[in-house]
Motif scaffolding. Structure first.
Motif, PDB file in Angstrom:
ATOM      1  N   SER A   8      36.746  27.428   2.632  1.00  0.00           N
ATOM      2  CA  SER A   8      36.187  27.607   3.966  1.00  0.00           C
ATOM      3  C   SER A   8      37.304  27.718   5.001  1.00  0.00           C
ATOM      4  O   SER A   8      38.416  27.234   4.800  1.00  0.00           O
ATOM      5  N   LEU A   9      36.987  28.380   6.087  1.00  0.00           N
ATOM      6  CA  LEU A   9      37.950  28.608   7.165  1.00  0.00           C
ATOM      7  C   LEU A   9      38.032  27.382   8.068  1.00  0.00           C
ATOM      8  O   LEU A   9      37.070  26.619   8.179  1.00  0.00           O
ATOM      9  N   ILE A  70      32.248  29.047   6.535  1.00  0.00           N
ATOM     10  CA  ILE A  70      31.920  29.857   5.357  1.00  0.00           C
ATOM     11  C   ILE A  70      31.691  31.298   5.822  1.00  0.00           C
ATOM     12  O   ILE A  70      30.750  31.564   6.588  1.00  0.00           O
ATOM     13  N   PRO A  71      32.544  32.224   5.377  1.00  0.00           N
ATOM     14  CA  PRO A  71      32.477  33.595   5.898  1.00  0.00           C
ATOM     15  C   PRO A  71      31.087  34.226   5.885  1.00  0.00           C
ATOM     16  O   PRO A  71      30.692  34.867   6.866  1.00  0.00           O
ATOM     17  N   ALA A  72      30.332  34.066   4.817  1.00  0.00           N
ATOM     18  CA  ALA A  72      28.987  34.654   4.761  1.00  0.00           C
ATOM     19  C   ALA A  72      28.071  34.030   5.815  1.00  0.00           C
ATOM     20  O   ALA A  72      27.276  34.730   6.459  1.00  0.00           O
ATOM     21  N   LYS A  73      28.190  32.724   6.019  1.00  0.00           N
ATOM     22  CA  LYS A  73      27.382  32.048   7.035  1.00  0.00           C
ATOM     23  C   LYS A  73      27.819  32.453   8.442  1.00  0.00           C
ATOM     24  O   LYS A  73      26.991  32.593   9.346  1.00  0.00           O
ATOM     25  N   ILE A  74      29.115  32.631   8.624  1.00  0.00           N
ATOM     26  CA  ILE A  74      29.637  33.064   9.924  1.00  0.00           C
ATOM     27  C   ILE A  74      29.074  34.443  10.260  1.00  0.00           C
ATOM     28  O   ILE A  74      28.590  34.680  11.367  1.00  0.00           O
ATOM     29  N   HIS A  75      29.127  35.342   9.298  1.00  0.00           N
ATOM     30  CA  HIS A  75      28.599  36.696   9.478  1.00  0.00           C
ATOM     31  C   HIS A  75      27.111  36.648   9.812  1.00  0.00           C
ATOM     32  O   HIS A  75      26.643  37.314  10.747  1.00  0.00           O
TER      33      HIS A  75
END
Length: 154
Positions: A8-9, A70-75
């Motif tokens: 995660s970022l 989480i990149p997918a959640k951020i998107h």
């Protein structure tokens, strides 16, 4: 075909990615946030621990709203966030962060009790901005309280 695991970022990277993808930033929904850099400067405070946004009520809620690193959640959050939620995000960004320095748990409990009384008093006197400020400080203290061991554990 192979799965790749991406960690995660951190908070700063999450804010930057969200800002670049967010439909409301692109549409300039808020007059003071016309691009991802302005959103970043609003949401990322100087001295914010970029790797741990959970140190404050403000940071924890912002991080949750924009995808928790989480990149997918951020998107997903950037593309589907409702206008009302974006307004809440901006309001959280404008919220002042409080820092406390207590020598003991007893000091924390005393200050917390005093703040709870101040909230009630200010609201009773119809000083709603003061009541909100006291409530914000109380919320920050609750986060701090959750991170400390209680009497039974000690």
């Amino acid at each position: 075909e192979r799965d790749i695991i991406i960690q995660s970022l951190d908070f700063t990277s999450t804010v930057h990615l969200f800002g670049k993808l967010c439909q409301h930033v692109a549409k300039r929904h808020d007059a003071k946030v016309s691009n991802h850099l302005e959103l970043s400067s609003l949401l990322i405070l100087d001295g914010t621990n970029a790797s741990d946004p959970h140190t404050s009520y403000r940071g924890r809620n912002i991080f949750k709203m924009i995808g928790e690193g989480i990149p997918a959640k951020i998107h997903h959050a950037a593309k589907t966030m409702a206008c009302e939620d974006y307004d809440r995000l901006i309001a959280l960004g404008r919220r002042k962060e409080h820092f406390f320095n207590f020598e003991s748990r007893v000091e924390l409990e005393k200050e917390s009790s005093m703040l709870a009384l101040e909230v009630i008093k200010a609201a009773g006197e119809k000083r709603f901005l003061d009541a909100q400020e006291f409530q914000d400080r109380f919320d920050e203290m609750e986060i701090l309280r959750e991170s400390l061991p209680d009497y039974d554990i000690l």
